[in-house]
Design a protein around this motif. Structure first.
Motif, PDB file in Angstrom:
ATOM      1  N   VAL A 172       1.633 -13.051  -5.861  1.00 24.14           N
ATOM      2  CA  VAL A 172       1.091 -11.693  -5.976  1.00 24.14           C
ATOM      3  C   VAL A 172       1.791 -10.940  -7.100  1.00 24.14           C
ATOM      4  CG1 VAL A 172       0.800  -9.485  -4.787  1.00 24.14           C
ATOM      5  CG2 VAL A 172       0.384 -11.629  -3.557  1.00 24.14           C
ATOM      6  N   GLU A 173       3.080 -11.149  -7.261  1.00 26.41           N
ATOM      7  CA  GLU A 173       3.807 -10.528  -8.364  1.00 26.41           C
ATOM      8  C   GLU A 173       3.204 -10.960  -9.706  1.00 26.41           C
ATOM      9  OE1 GLU A 173       8.453  -9.796  -9.293  1.00 26.41           O
ATOM     10  OE2 GLU A 173       7.830 -11.899  -9.383  1.00 26.41           O
ATOM     11  N   PHE A 174       2.883 -12.251  -9.839  1.00 27.60           N
ATOM     12  CA  PHE A 174       2.286 -12.753 -11.079  1.00 27.60           C
ATOM     13  C   PHE A 174       0.908 -12.135 -11.304  1.00 27.60           C
ATOM     14  CE2 PHE A 174      -0.529 -15.801 -13.224  1.00 27.60           C
ATOM     15  CZ  PHE A 174       0.154 -15.974 -14.416  1.00 27.60           C
ATOM     16  N   ILE A 175       0.103 -12.061 -10.254  1.00 22.98           N
ATOM     17  CA  ILE A 175      -1.240 -11.474 -10.367  1.00 22.98           C
ATOM     18  C   ILE A 175      -1.142 -10.023 -10.833  1.00 22.98           C
ATOM     19  CG2 ILE A 175      -3.288 -10.764  -9.059  1.00 22.98           C
ATOM     20  CD1 ILE A 175      -2.705 -13.175  -7.198  1.00 22.98           C
ATOM     21  N   HIS A 176      -0.247  -9.275 -10.203  1.00 23.38           N
ATOM     22  CA  HIS A 176      -0.123  -7.855 -10.523  1.00 23.38           C
ATOM     23  C   HIS A 176       0.431  -7.620 -11.921  1.00 23.38           C
ATOM     24  CE1 HIS A 176      -0.172  -6.387  -6.038  1.00 23.38           C
ATOM     25  NE2 HIS A 176      -1.330  -6.851  -6.450  1.00 23.38           N
ATOM     26  N   CYS A 177       1.298  -8.504 -12.406  1.00 24.23           N
ATOM     27  CA  CYS A 177       1.829  -8.319 -13.763  1.00 24.23           C
ATOM     28  C   CYS A 177       0.734  -8.522 -14.809  1.00 24.23           C
ATOM     29  CB  CYS A 177       3.027  -9.233 -14.011  1.00 24.23           C
ATOM     30  SG  CYS A 177       2.628 -10.938 -14.433  1.00 24.23           S
ATOM     31  N   LYS A 178      -0.342  -9.190 -14.425  1.00 23.00           N
ATOM     32  CA  LYS A 178      -1.505  -9.374 -15.307  1.00 23.00           C
ATOM     33  C   LYS A 178      -2.523  -8.246 -15.126  1.00 23.00           C
ATOM     34  CE  LYS A 178      -0.024 -13.331 -16.878  1.00 23.00           C
ATOM     35  NZ  LYS A 178       0.436 -13.452 -18.288  1.00 23.00           N
ATOM     36  N   ARG A 179      -2.137  -7.214 -14.346  1.00 18.27           N
ATOM     37  CA  ARG A 179      -2.998  -6.073 -14.035  1.00 18.27           C
ATOM     38  C   ARG A 179      -4.282  -6.508 -13.319  1.00 18.27           C
ATOM     39  NH1 ARG A 179      -1.652  -1.384 -15.502  1.00 18.27           N
ATOM     40  NH2 ARG A 179      -3.791  -0.571 -15.455  1.00 18.27           N
ATOM     41  N   VAL A 180      -4.128  -7.489 -12.465  1.00 16.05           N
ATOM     42  CA  VAL A 180      -5.237  -7.960 -11.633  1.00 16.05           C
ATOM     43  C   VAL A 180      -4.921  -7.620 -10.187  1.00 16.05           C
ATOM     44  CG1 VAL A 180      -6.447 -10.006 -10.754  1.00 16.05           C
ATOM     45  CG2 VAL A 180      -5.917  -9.812 -13.196  1.00 16.05           C
ATOM     46  N   ILE A 181      -5.895  -7.076  -9.485  1.00 19.53           N
ATOM     47  CA  ILE A 181      -5.745  -6.878  -8.051  1.00 19.53           C
ATOM     48  C   ILE A 181      -6.602  -7.915  -7.336  1.00 19.53           C
ATOM     49  CG2 ILE A 181      -5.117  -4.456  -8.159  1.00 19.53           C
ATOM     50  CD1 ILE A 181      -7.932  -3.701  -7.535  1.00 19.53           C
ATOM     51  N   HIS A 182      -6.064  -8.471  -6.257  1.00 16.36           N
ATOM     52  CA  HIS A 182      -6.755  -9.555  -5.569  1.00 16.36           C
ATOM     53  C   HIS A 182      -7.935  -9.045  -4.762  1.00 16.36           C
ATOM     54  CE1 HIS A 182      -7.501 -12.732  -2.582  1.00 16.36           C
ATOM     55  NE2 HIS A 182      -6.994 -13.560  -3.484  1.00 16.36           N
ATOM     56  N   GLY A 183      -7.710  -8.025  -3.968  1.00 20.94           N
ATOM     57  CA  GLY A 183      -8.792  -7.400  -3.209  1.00 20.94           C
ATOM     58  C   GLY A 183      -9.116  -8.046  -1.873  1.00 20.94           C
ATOM     59  N   ASP A 184      -8.528  -9.214  -1.584  1.00 20.73           N
ATOM     60  CA  ASP A 184      -8.859  -9.887  -0.316  1.00 20.73           C
ATOM     61  C   ASP A 184      -7.698 -10.761   0.147  1.00 20.73           C
ATOM     62  OD1 ASP A 184     -10.279 -10.679   1.899  1.00 20.73           O
ATOM     63  OD2 ASP A 184     -11.630 -12.039   0.828  1.00 20.73           O
ATOM     64  N   LEU A 185      -6.478 -10.214   0.087  1.00 22.20           N
ATOM     65  CA  LEU A 185      -5.328 -10.975   0.564  1.00 22.20           C
ATOM     66  C   LEU A 185      -5.402 -11.131   2.083  1.00 22.20           C
ATOM     67  CD1 LEU A 185      -2.414  -9.455  -1.544  1.00 22.20           C
ATOM     68  CD2 LEU A 185      -3.284 -11.798  -1.663  1.00 22.20           C
ATOM     69  N   ALA A 186      -5.322 -12.368   2.546  1.00 18.70           N
ATOM     70  CA  ALA A 186      -5.383 -12.684   3.978  1.00 18.70           C
ATOM     71  C   ALA A 186      -4.938 -14.120   4.144  1.00 18.70           C
ATOM     72  CB  ALA A 186      -6.800 -12.495   4.520  1.00 18.70           C
ATOM     73  N   SER A 187      -4.481 -14.474   5.336  1.00 15.33           N
ATOM     74  CA  SER A 187      -3.991 -15.843   5.555  1.00 15.33           C
ATOM     75  C   SER A 187      -5.087 -16.878   5.345  1.00 15.33           C
ATOM     76  CB  SER A 187      -3.398 -15.976   6.963  1.00 15.33           C
ATOM     77  OG  SER A 187      -4.367 -15.718   7.955  1.00 15.33           O
ATOM     78  N   ARG A 188      -6.341 -16.492   5.560  1.00 18.11           N
ATOM     79  CA  ARG A 188      -7.446 -17.440   5.361  1.00 18.11           C
ATOM     80  C   ARG A 188      -7.630 -17.777   3.879  1.00 18.11           C
ATOM     81  NH1 ARG A 188      -9.535 -12.463   5.951  1.00 18.11           N
ATOM     82  NH2 ARG A 188     -10.952 -11.723   4.319  1.00 18.11           N
ATOM     83  N   ASN A 189      -7.108 -16.923   3.000  1.00 20.44           N
ATOM     84  CA  ASN A 189      -7.242 -17.137   1.562  1.00 20.44           C
ATOM     85  C   ASN A 189      -5.955 -17.653   0.925  1.00 20.44           C
ATOM     86  OD1 ASN A 189      -9.925 -16.342   1.518  1.00 20.44           O
ATOM     87  ND2 ASN A 189      -9.401 -14.184   1.245  1.00 20.44           N
ATOM     88  N   ILE A 190      -5.004 -18.066   1.752  1.00 22.11           N
ATOM     89  CA  ILE A 190      -3.805 -18.739   1.277  1.00 22.11           C
ATOM     90  C   ILE A 190      -3.973 -20.227   1.557  1.00 22.11           C
ATOM     91  CG2 ILE A 190      -1.303 -18.900   1.426  1.00 22.11           C
ATOM     92  CD1 ILE A 190      -2.328 -16.161   0.486  1.00 22.11           C
TER      93      ILE A 190
END
Length: 213
Positions: free
Chosen positions: A59-77
């Protein structure tokens, strides 16, 4: 798009499938001495901590690229063959250009159990709404796959309860500092929520066994 094959499927399904193999090694909010990663065919809180650290780094890597995931959940890990956790399913992700958040205009089914108050009320999504969802994802992990707000429905009454301070209860298998982080993730004011870097630091501290940090 080329994606890595993750042999062990989703983290949610793995937790539910192996729930009976879990050996709790948390006592009074801290790890017991000599906490192990694996005990025979069982898994223990240190494995949950490793997944927490993996997700925090992603998530730190995603956010440093100015991207928000929008659907963080255990089913998507997703879990690789060696049980490394990988963040997947970027169907609701957005790259923020010239703004700190975006407002969703179209109507579609949304993961309301993991959504922040501002997302439920105004359809506003940001790095900070991802942090709220991260807190819910951690709760799913440390409850070994339970669903938050079980028995409740998405309606105006649910939003009022969140605004009134309703939050998921503390899991039995969690180190105290991690639950404190989760509660901060669910602050009603987005700006008060912690950064994901703080979660990485907490994981490192717990792994080193620093009691008072």
């Amino acid at each position: 798009m080329v994606l890595e094959y993750c042999k062990n499927g989703s983290l949610e399904s793995y937790l539910l499938k192996n729930k009976q193999k879990f050996q709790n090694q948390v006592s009074h909010g801290t790890f017991v001495e000599e906490c192990e990663l694996l005990v025979g065919n069982q898994f223990a809180p240190l494995q949950l901590l490793n997944w927490t650290s993996d997700i925090a780094k992603a998530v730190e890597f995603i956010h440093c690229k100015r991207v928000i995931h929008g659907d963080l959940a255990s089913r998507n890990i997703l879990l690789t063959s060696n049980l490394t956790a990988k963040v997947g399913d970027f169907g609701l992700s957005r790259q923020l250009v010239g703004t700190s958040c975006y407002t969703k205009k179209t109507r579609c089914p949304l993961p309301w159990r993991n959504m922040a108050i501002e997302s439920l009320k105004q359809m506003q999504f940001s790095v900070k709404s991802d942090i709220w969802a991260l807190g819910i994802t951690l709760w799913e992990i440390y409850t070994l796959g339970d669903k938050p707000y079980v028995g409740m429905r998405y309606n105006s009454d649910f939003i009022k309860l969140l605004q009134g301070g309703m939050r998921p209860p503390k899991p039995n298998n969690i180190e105290e500092r991690l639950y404190e982080f989760m509660l901060k993730c669910w602050d009603a004011v987005p700006g008060n929520r912690p950064s994901v870097t703080k979660l990485k630091d907490i994981c490192d501290v717990i792994r080193r066994g620093d009691v008072n940090t």
